[in-house]
Design an enzyme around this catalytic site. Structure first.
Site, PDB file in Angstrom:
ATOM      1  N   HIS A 157       0.834  -1.216   0.000  1.00  0.00           N
ATOM      2  CA  HIS A 157       0.000   0.000   0.000  1.00  0.00           C
ATOM      3  C   HIS A 157       0.863   1.258   0.000  1.00  0.00           C
ATOM      4  CE1 HIS A 157      -3.145  -2.842   1.342  1.00  0.00           C
ATOM      5  NE2 HIS A 157      -2.187  -3.311   2.101  1.00  0.00           N
ATOM      6  N   SER A 278      14.619  21.178 -16.196  1.00  0.00           N
ATOM      7  CA  SER A 278      13.417  22.011 -16.272  1.00  0.00           C
ATOM      8  C   SER A 278      13.780  23.338 -16.928  1.00  0.00           C
ATOM      9  CB  SER A 278      12.871  22.255 -14.865  1.00  0.00           C
ATOM     10  OG  SER A 278      12.080  23.432 -14.839  1.00  0.00           O
ATOM     11  N   LYS A 284      16.207  21.000 -11.173  1.00  0.00           N
ATOM     12  CA  LYS A 284      15.493  19.770 -11.510  1.00  0.00           C
ATOM     13  C   LYS A 284      16.296  18.810 -12.391  1.00  0.00           C
ATOM     14  CE  LYS A 284      11.828  18.781 -10.567  1.00  0.00           C
ATOM     15  NZ  LYS A 284      10.530  19.199 -11.099  1.00  0.00           N
ATOM     16  N   GLU A 291       9.215   8.026 -16.997  1.00  0.00           N
ATOM     17  CA  GLU A 291       7.869   8.583 -17.180  1.00  0.00           C
ATOM     18  C   GLU A 291       7.361   8.341 -18.600  1.00  0.00           C
ATOM     19  OE1 GLU A 291       7.562  12.537 -14.663  1.00  0.00           O
ATOM     20  OE2 GLU A 291       9.483  12.361 -15.654  1.00  0.00           O
TER      21      GLU A 291
END
Ligand code: ARG
Length: 462
Positions: A157, A278, A284, A291
């Protein structure tokens, strides 16, 4: 009026919109190798039936050699007016080989031709998907070998559960890939069957020995029903289903790696090669490889569903709807191949963190309960006793092992002074010495087993 190869009975030009809808040469020219191989094989069948002379066969083979060179040099005159790869190649064959070329389509239809081409394409492509899955699995085993002394929480979980070796979690992502390879091999077995000789739908009056072409193409056998042979795209569905599940696995692996390389988890670090920056936030380094792979899984699932939808209402035998089988399959294969390469590259670039991972948060509560079980306490009772101690520790903001022996005994009377050994996460991991478990000796032997598997199943160099 430009003359179609099938145009004998036609007096009018094809409508503009239909011509546009119908043309597939933009994508099915990818099948040119398979189509040429099928033509060479069919020519041998015709020769054995004395429908081609030895001279005809020679002319056809030479013309196909020329065509192959033209295609390789980018000089082949592809024509939209000829609709698809089959008619483009046949027209050129006739231009080069003359009457011998005009004989090639005897006993053959584009319907059995395209079924064959697509089967051959699947067979060729499964091989390079498989070798990429093998390479990714090898990269993961490499990562596992570098993480056998990193203890991290296992999660259920997405909540801290029990301590494990990071290597154990990495190996957990290899097992699905092994099953994927089995599924691909299984799809391949049913794909390696020749539909040639089924003609448009009802076979042919010409006395063709269908096994000749099958053998020439290295296929296992021939289809058993001419209607099914031209109508069947199960091999496309099976391949796309195997690819869809493979993408689901890559997507889950991606998700874990996005988490594991985040500042919050920080089990691993991504190399610059697998991240992008970024445009606004200078700090970043985003895990785009993972992704994008996670995102691309959707289109592969979509191709599977699209194919099933095309098939579901089709009457026997061939229907033009089936032309829709190709773009989805090609895209699924391209997407999976690229995703596998990107994953392998990113996994190979992962660096392992140097310091220890925070193992707090009651990760050892189950070990505590099992300690009590070893001392004769029934598990349900042990669970409750430890649960009470967890509540005490939580309230105080400390870990179980920070409570004193007297405090532990207040809730769990059977506790002895050796409990603190059982509560140490390093010992707890070593103690999980069950087959398929996370004890370091089990994980090291799992790594050796996977290495042997990879060696045994190494794809032949193609
Ligand atoms: N381009 C067609 C396809 O992809 C080949 C078969 C066409 N047959 C026909 N009768 N129009 O399925």
């Amino acid at each position: 009026m430009s003359r179609k190869l099938w145009g004998g009975a036609f007096r009018e030009e094809t409508g503009k919109a239909l011509a546009k809808l119908s043309v597939s040469i933009g994508f099915d020219r990818r099948l040119h190798r398979e189509d040429i191989a099928g033509t060479r094989a069919h020519a041998r069948t015709l020769r054995a039936a004395r429908l081609l002379s030895a001279g005809d066969l020679r002319k056809i083979d030479r013309a196909l050699d020329v065509i192959e060179k033209e295609i390789a040099a980018g000089k082949f005159p592809w024509r939209e007016a000829d609709e698809d790869v089959h008619l483009n190649l046949e027209r050129r064959l006739i231009e080069i080989a003359g009457v011998a070329g005009e004989r090639i389509h005897a006993g053959r239809s584009r319907n059995d031709q395209v079924a064959l081409d697509l089967r051959l394409h699947v067979l060729g492509s499964i091989g390079d998907v498989d070798s990429r899955v093998h390479a990714l699995a090898a990269a993961l085993v490499g990562l596992a070998s570098r993480t056998t002394d990193v203890i991290v929480p296992a999660y259920t979980h997405l909540r801290r559960a029990q301590p494990i070796l990071l290597a154990h979690a990495v190996l957990a992502h290899v097992e699905p890939l092994r099953r994927d390879r089995e599924r691909l091999a299984d799809a391949r077995r049913r794909t390696a069957i020749s539909p040639l000789g089924s003609g448009a739908c009802a076979g042919t009056t010409l006395r063709l020995d269908r096994t000749i072409a099958a053998r020439a193409l290295g296929l296992r056998g021939i289809t058993l029903n001419s209607l099914d042979a031209v109508a069947d795209r199960d091999f496309v569905v099976e391949t796309e289903a195997a690819l869809a599940l493979l993408m689901a696995h890559l997507s889950r692996l991606s998700e874990d790696l996005v988490l594991w390389t985040s500042d919050e988890f920080a089990f691993l670090q991504l190399s610059d090669r697998s991240t992008t920056g970024s445009s606004m936030m200078p700090q970043k380094k985003n895990p785009d490889a993972f992704e994008l792979v996670r995102g691309k899984s959707g289109r592969v699932f979509g191709h599977l569903l699209a194919m099933l939808t095309v098939l579901k209402g089709l009457p026997l035998a061939y229907n033009r709807d089936l032309q829709e089988d190709k773009e989805g399959l090609f895209d699924a294969l391209d997407t999976v191949r690229l995703a596998l390469d990107a994953m392998r590259e990113a996994v190979e670039g992962l660096r392992v963190r140097s310091g220890p991972v925070d193992l707090g948060g009651g990760l050892n509560a189950t070990d505590f309960a099992e300690y009590l079980v070893r001392r004769g306490v029934p598990f349900r009772r042990a669970h409750r006793q430890v649960g009470e101690l967890v509540a005490v520790a939580r309230k105080r903001g400390v870990e179980l092992q920070s409570l004193t022996l007297a405090e532990l005994r207040a809730a769990a009377p059977r506790v002895g002074p050796d409990v603190f050994r059982a509560l140490d996460p390093v010992r707890a991991v070593a103690a999980r010495d069950v087959a398929g478990g996370t004890a370091p000796r089990r994980v090291r032997s799992a790594i050796r087993e996977v290495q042997r598997y990879l060696k045994r199943t190494r794809p032949k160099r193609r």
